[in-house]
Write a protein that holds these residues in place. Sequence first.
Motif, mmCIF file in Angstrom:
data_model
loop_
_atom_site.group_PDB
_atom_site.id
_atom_site.type_symbol
_atom_site.label_atom_id
_atom_site.label_comp_id
_atom_site.label_asym_id
_atom_site.label_seq_id
_atom_site.Cartn_x
_atom_site.Cartn_y
_atom_site.Cartn_z
ATOM 1 N N LEU B 174 0.821 -1.211 0.000
ATOM 2 C CA LEU B 174 0.000 0.000 0.000
ATOM 3 C C LEU B 174 0.855 1.263 0.000
ATOM 4 C CD1 LEU B 174 -2.896 -0.914 2.459
ATOM 5 C CD2 LEU B 174 -2.969 -0.751 -0.024
ATOM 6 N N GLY B 175 2.002 1.187 0.673
ATOM 7 C CA GLY B 175 2.905 2.334 0.681
ATOM 8 C C GLY B 175 3.389 2.659 -0.724
ATOM 9 N N GLY B 176 3.729 1.632 -1.478
ATOM 10 C CA GLY B 176 4.168 1.844 -2.861
ATOM 11 C C GLY B 176 3.056 2.413 -3.720
ATOM 12 N N ALA B 177 1.867 1.853 -3.576
ATOM 13 C CA ALA B 177 0.722 2.342 -4.362
ATOM 14 C C ALA B 177 0.407 3.791 -3.995
ATOM 15 C CB ALA B 177 -0.493 1.457 -4.096
ATOM 16 N N ARG B 178 0.510 4.094 -2.708
ATOM 17 C CA ARG B 178 0.223 5.460 -2.262
ATOM 18 C C ARG B 178 1.229 6.445 -2.860
ATOM 19 N NH1 ARG B 178 2.038 5.750 3.175
ATOM 20 N NH2 ARG B 178 3.829 6.772 2.276
ATOM 21 N N GLU B 179 2.487 6.061 -2.847
ATOM 22 C CA GLU B 179 3.505 6.965 -3.386
ATOM 23 C C GLU B 179 3.328 7.166 -4.885
ATOM 24 O OE1 GLU B 179 7.497 6.199 -2.257
ATOM 25 O OE2 GLU B 179 7.013 6.085 -0.139
ATOM 26 N N ALA B 180 2.944 6.094 -5.586
ATOM 27 C CA ALA B 180 2.701 6.222 -7.027
ATOM 28 C C ALA B 180 1.563 7.215 -7.280
ATOM 29 C CB ALA B 180 2.356 4.855 -7.612
ATOM 30 N N LEU B 181 0.499 7.099 -6.507
ATOM 31 C CA LEU B 181 -0.625 8.025 -6.666
ATOM 32 C C LEU B 181 -0.212 9.457 -6.354
ATOM 33 C CD1 LEU B 181 -3.790 6.289 -5.156
ATOM 34 C CD2 LEU B 181 -3.592 7.334 -7.409
#
Lengths: 327, 347
Positions: B174-181
């Motif tokens: 989720l941290g990776g997805a959040r940073e991508a967003l």
Amino acid sequence: MTTTSRRSGSATAAMFLSAALVLTACGSDGGDADDKAGETHSVTADNGTIEVPVDPQRVVTIGNTTLPFIDMGGEPMGVTDVSASELGLIPEEQKATFEAATNLGASADQVDMEQLAGLEPDLILAQFPESEFEPLEKRLESIAPTVFWGLGTEWKAFADGLARAGDVTDELGEQKAEFESKVTGIQETYGEIIDDISFVNLDRWASSDPGTYSIADFGCVEIAQDDIGMDFPEAAEGQDPLGWTSLPFEQLAELSEYDVITYPVDAEGRPTEPFAPVVETNTWKALPAVSSGRALGVFCPGNNSYGPVLQYLDSLDAALATLPAKE
Amino acid sequence: MTALVLRHDGPGTVTVPGPRRRLIGLVVALAALLVLLALSVMIGSTAIAPSVVWDALFHPSDDIDQFAIRDYRLPRTVVGLVVGAALGLSGALIQALTRNPLADPGILGVHAGASFAVTVAVGVLGVRDIGGYMWFAFAGALVVTITVLGLGSTRRGQSPVVLVLAGVCVGAVLGGAREALQLTDPDAFDALRSWNAGSVVGRPLDLVWPILPFFAVALVLAFAVSGPLNAMALGDELALAQGVRLVRTRVFAIVALTLLAGGATAIAGPIGFVGLMIPHVARWIVGPHQRWIFAYSVLLAPILLLASDILGRVVMHPSEIPVGVVTAFVGAPVLIVLVRRTKASGL
């Protein structure tokens, strides 16, 4: 288009750019585009003196040059992204010009260099943080002559430089004349009223922490202060701009010492979305300036080129007209 | 409080205070909390006379300084109290549940779930005000923790180790997805920059009241499982032998800590160190008795949070430092000192 050009050093920057923006025509002065094809002149900006085409045909704008260039009638073939909120403030025909251009990336540091090279531009106009320019400088200059300004450049000097480099000086001349006329009109109409009034300009942005606001001393308020002569608080020499400090709502009560408060509104005159929480507070409503009708909403669509600044002056003019005489 | 310090009388022996001393300590903590509550209302970035503070609370009028007390200091004090208590108790729960003294509520993905949900709310759905994305944060924390619970369950029930691993994995994804967003949406980045700092400023009480019933349920669940958690600290086999229902205890504990940490994170953003440090302090004072640890954590955590918030209001005048930043600065050294002074904080 809310470049946070700092007041400190802005005058120096203006003098520097005005003096340093040297145009050395290498060919004839003929107005025919064909006559100017292939001719170059030298332009001096924050990245030095650059030889650019007299009549550039394939211009790419990166960062904060995009909307000012379009505002002056320029038609870039490649641009970097502009936020939806900024795009929503410009006229339809300018929006169409922006949308017709190739989008090269979200921001300067995300420009697709391959795509940029593929456009075969003959001029790149760029304004973004200096720290981001250094790693890009050589790559951009290998593609086309690149004229770069940092964010500290005073807006009038920036407009002058952009117009000369991008060959849109005719439109700029008209805008400047209109600007001078409006400024003079406001000074003549409200000079006596505003002379003895202490103003404070507040702002709040989408990025502001909840429950905080700022006393903004950069942006459109610089025009009200420097060109019109209104008295706003400003940072001490050598200090960071006041607007960089987030103040808790609790400190709104300290604004009681000012005669008039100016705050940001949208084109319809409503407080901007980020600023709306401020006007909803009881402290705001209890401020003497607010309760006596001396809180003026002013529309500032941008302060990096004359088009939006002219809209700001219209809004300021209308706001000052509502100002009751000081008791 | 010094009377309650654990004594090491010899290798392997630790003397813990008796019930009376624990109770006295609890009363002292309560008194300290009341003092902090009063200071939190009286001290701020604007100098306001104590008489005005008194009038603002007990003789309200439209005086502009009174608004500063009622509209800003009082709400942030209540938020500090509620969020602090929730973080402290959730930290005590997660450490007892995982038998890991380094565990904090974020280890089960609470912070990651809340942050991801806020990013989606701001970046995809265009939610801008904290009242809007607070519920996304709460829902995100709950959904992610339930997911972690599912992923961490084996045929033999939930193993603390597998749960933690599942939480770390889900948190990383989720941290990776959040940073991508965030990278593709500057507005989401701006909103998260502020929210991630962890703050009790600008949270109207109207947004806090709806969360309180969840906290009340969590409080009841937490104290209900405090006895079984004591037994589980000795190991699953011994706990089973004492009649502890392991799965039910773990589920209740996870539901409670998720409601507490999820609600606190939804209101204030991720605030570190409180949930990690306070249970250590509580354990240091009362020894390995979960019910007492929980009670102390509920009182001590708001003390830390309110003290940090008061400090954050005055050290950078006229600006303020978010409480999440201050707790990190204050909490880390204190935690190191405590851990080095005694072994009592170990589980």
